[in-house]
Write a protein that holds these residues in place. Structure first.
Motif, PDB file in Angstrom:
ATOM      1  N   ALA A 185      -4.246   0.164  10.981  1.00 24.35           N
ATOM      2  CA  ALA A 185      -4.780   1.225  11.831  1.00 24.35           C
ATOM      3  C   ALA A 185      -6.303   1.190  11.914  1.00 24.35           C
ATOM      4  O   ALA A 185      -6.891   1.863  12.756  1.00 24.35           O
ATOM      5  CB  ALA A 185      -4.330   2.579  11.303  1.00 24.35           C
ATOM      6  N   ASP A 186      -6.953   0.415  11.035  1.00 31.45           N
ATOM      7  CA  ASP A 186      -8.410   0.373  10.919  1.00 31.45           C
ATOM      8  C   ASP A 186      -8.973   1.783  10.748  1.00 31.45           C
ATOM      9  O   ASP A 186      -9.797   2.252  11.536  1.00 31.45           O
ATOM     10  CB  ASP A 186      -9.051  -0.304  12.134  1.00 31.45           C
ATOM     11  N   GLU A 187      -8.517   2.442   9.687  1.00 31.91           N
ATOM     12  CA  GLU A 187      -9.049   3.773   9.411  1.00 31.91           C
ATOM     13  C   GLU A 187      -8.990   4.086   7.923  1.00 31.91           C
ATOM     14  O   GLU A 187      -8.122   3.583   7.198  1.00 31.91           O
ATOM     15  CB  GLU A 187      -8.289   4.851  10.204  1.00 31.91           C
ATOM     16  N   TRP A 188      -9.948   4.897   7.496  1.00 30.35           N
ATOM     17  CA  TRP A 188      -9.999   5.410   6.134  1.00 30.35           C
ATOM     18  C   TRP A 188      -9.500   6.846   6.131  1.00 30.35           C
ATOM     19  O   TRP A 188      -9.718   7.594   7.083  1.00 30.35           O
ATOM     20  CB  TRP A 188     -11.438   5.389   5.614  1.00 30.35           C
ATOM     21  N   SER A 242       3.039   4.498   3.586  1.00 29.49           N
ATOM     22  CA  SER A 242       2.343   4.665   4.867  1.00 29.49           C
ATOM     23  C   SER A 242       1.339   3.547   5.141  1.00 29.49           C
ATOM     24  O   SER A 242       0.613   3.607   6.127  1.00 29.49           O
ATOM     25  CB  SER A 242       1.623   6.020   4.902  1.00 29.49           C
ATOM     26  N   HIS A 243       1.280   2.529   4.291  1.00 30.46           N
ATOM     27  CA  HIS A 243       0.333   1.430   4.470  1.00 30.46           C
ATOM     28  C   HIS A 243       1.081   0.111   4.356  1.00 30.46           C
ATOM     29  O   HIS A 243       1.100  -0.520   3.312  1.00 30.46           O
ATOM     30  CB  HIS A 243      -0.786   1.495   3.426  1.00 30.46           C
ATOM     31  N   HIS A 244       1.676  -0.318   5.465  1.00 29.95           N
ATOM     32  CA  HIS A 244       2.529  -1.504   5.424  1.00 29.95           C
ATOM     33  C   HIS A 244       1.737  -2.809   5.460  1.00 29.95           C
ATOM     34  O   HIS A 244       2.308  -3.870   5.258  1.00 29.95           O
ATOM     35  CB  HIS A 244       3.529  -1.445   6.578  1.00 29.95           C
ATOM     36  N   GLY A 257       0.770  -1.239   0.000  1.00 30.53           N
ATOM     37  CA  GLY A 257       0.000   0.000   0.000  1.00 30.53           C
ATOM     38  C   GLY A 257       0.793   1.277   0.000  1.00 30.53           C
ATOM     39  O   GLY A 257       0.268   2.330   0.353  1.00 30.53           O
ATOM     40  N   ALA A 301      -8.689   5.718   1.045  1.00 27.14           N
ATOM     41  CA  ALA A 301      -7.911   4.497   1.238  1.00 27.14           C
ATOM     42  C   ALA A 301      -8.072   3.991   2.662  1.00 27.14           C
ATOM     43  O   ALA A 301      -8.126   4.780   3.617  1.00 27.14           O
ATOM     44  CB  ALA A 301      -6.437   4.737   0.926  1.00 27.14           C
ATOM     45  N   TYR A 302      -8.140   2.670   2.793  1.00 28.89           N
ATOM     46  CA  TYR A 302      -8.265   2.019   4.098  1.00 28.89           C
ATOM     47  C   TYR A 302      -6.957   1.374   4.490  1.00 28.89           C
ATOM     48  O   TYR A 302      -6.332   0.637   3.710  1.00 28.89           O
ATOM     49  CB  TYR A 302      -9.354   0.952   4.033  1.00 28.89           C
ATOM     50  N   ASP A 303      -6.540   1.640   5.716  1.00 25.05           N
ATOM     51  CA  ASP A 303      -5.359   1.026   6.310  1.00 25.05           C
ATOM     52  C   ASP A 303      -5.831  -0.057   7.275  1.00 25.05           C
ATOM     53  O   ASP A 303      -6.390   0.268   8.333  1.00 25.05           O
ATOM     54  CB  ASP A 303      -4.546   2.091   7.051  1.00 25.05           C
ATOM     55  N   MET A 353      -3.567  -1.967   1.372  1.00 25.72           N
ATOM     56  CA  MET A 353      -4.600  -0.948   1.452  1.00 25.72           C
ATOM     57  C   MET A 353      -5.761  -1.287   0.531  1.00 25.72           C
ATOM     58  O   MET A 353      -5.609  -2.030  -0.436  1.00 25.72           O
ATOM     59  CB  MET A 353      -4.030   0.429   1.082  1.00 25.72           C
TER      60      MET A 353
END
Length: 199
Positions: A145-148, A120-122, A117, A140-142, A125
């Motif tokens: 972190a469970d966040e968009w 910043s999206h390891h 991703g 985008a969803y991570d 995503m």
């Protein structure tokens, strides 16, 4: 399938099982039910079987598989467009669980899973783009972190577009404009730069 349905989403699990997710059973009956076809079954034993239902009835939604988990996002429950997202970890005895909702209610949109991703999206995503009414917005969803979070908008507002992943990039193609005119154009999201470019 055992249940007539349209406006559904589909996804594959473990490379062997096809899942049919939600949809409309008729013009007013939005479905949460899920059924699966196990392509690894013995010859002559292929059949659709019930799987755990989603938490929310959905039609016109989108589904994608990221790191072995199925995500069902957005859609409509006949009266309302949805921003909610839920995740399924596989198996006939597993359950669906709600995760963070999208920032925008989306219906007839593209959802693309990218295993890598960007910086910043390891954990990979999901990219959600477009939707009804026609919009160019994307997010985008991570999953870690469970966040968009919002990402750059596409150049073109699209409803009823399709999405696919190729070589670590998200491709969003086609769709309709505000006058229901169809597009032939394709845009590509590069997670490394955070930008869309024309294909």
């Amino acid at each position: 399938m055992t249940t007539p349905r349209y406006g559904l989403a589909a996804a594959t699990l473990n490379g062997t099982t096809v899942l049919a997710l939600g949809g409309l059973g008729n013009q007013v009956n939005t479905l949460a039910s899920v059924e699966a076809l196990d392509l690894a079954a013995a010859a002559g034993a292929l059949h659709w079987t019930p799987y755990p239902s989603m938490t929310t009835p959905r039609s016109g939604h989108a589904a994608a598989v990221l790191r072995g988990l199925i995500y069902a996002a957005g859609g409509q429950n006949f009266t309302n467009n949805l921003a909610s997202v839920e995740r399924f970890d596989g198996g006939a005895h597993s359950t669906w669980a709600l995760v963070a909702s999208m920032g925008t209610k989306r219906w007839f949109f593209a959802l693309v899973a990218l295993e890598e991703g960007g910086p910043s999206h390891h954990g990979g995503m999901l990219v959600a783009a477009g939707g009804y009414p026609p919009t160019a917005s994307a997010e985008a969803y991570d999953p870690v972190a469970d966040e968009w979070a919002p990402i750059a908008s596409m150049a073109t507002a699209r409803n009823g577009c399709a999405g696919a992943a190729l070589l670590g990039k998200a491709y969003v193609s086609g769709g309709l404009d505000t006058n229901n005119n169809p597009f032939s154009s394709v845009e590509v999201f590069h997670p490394a730069t955070g930008h869309w470019v024309a294909a």
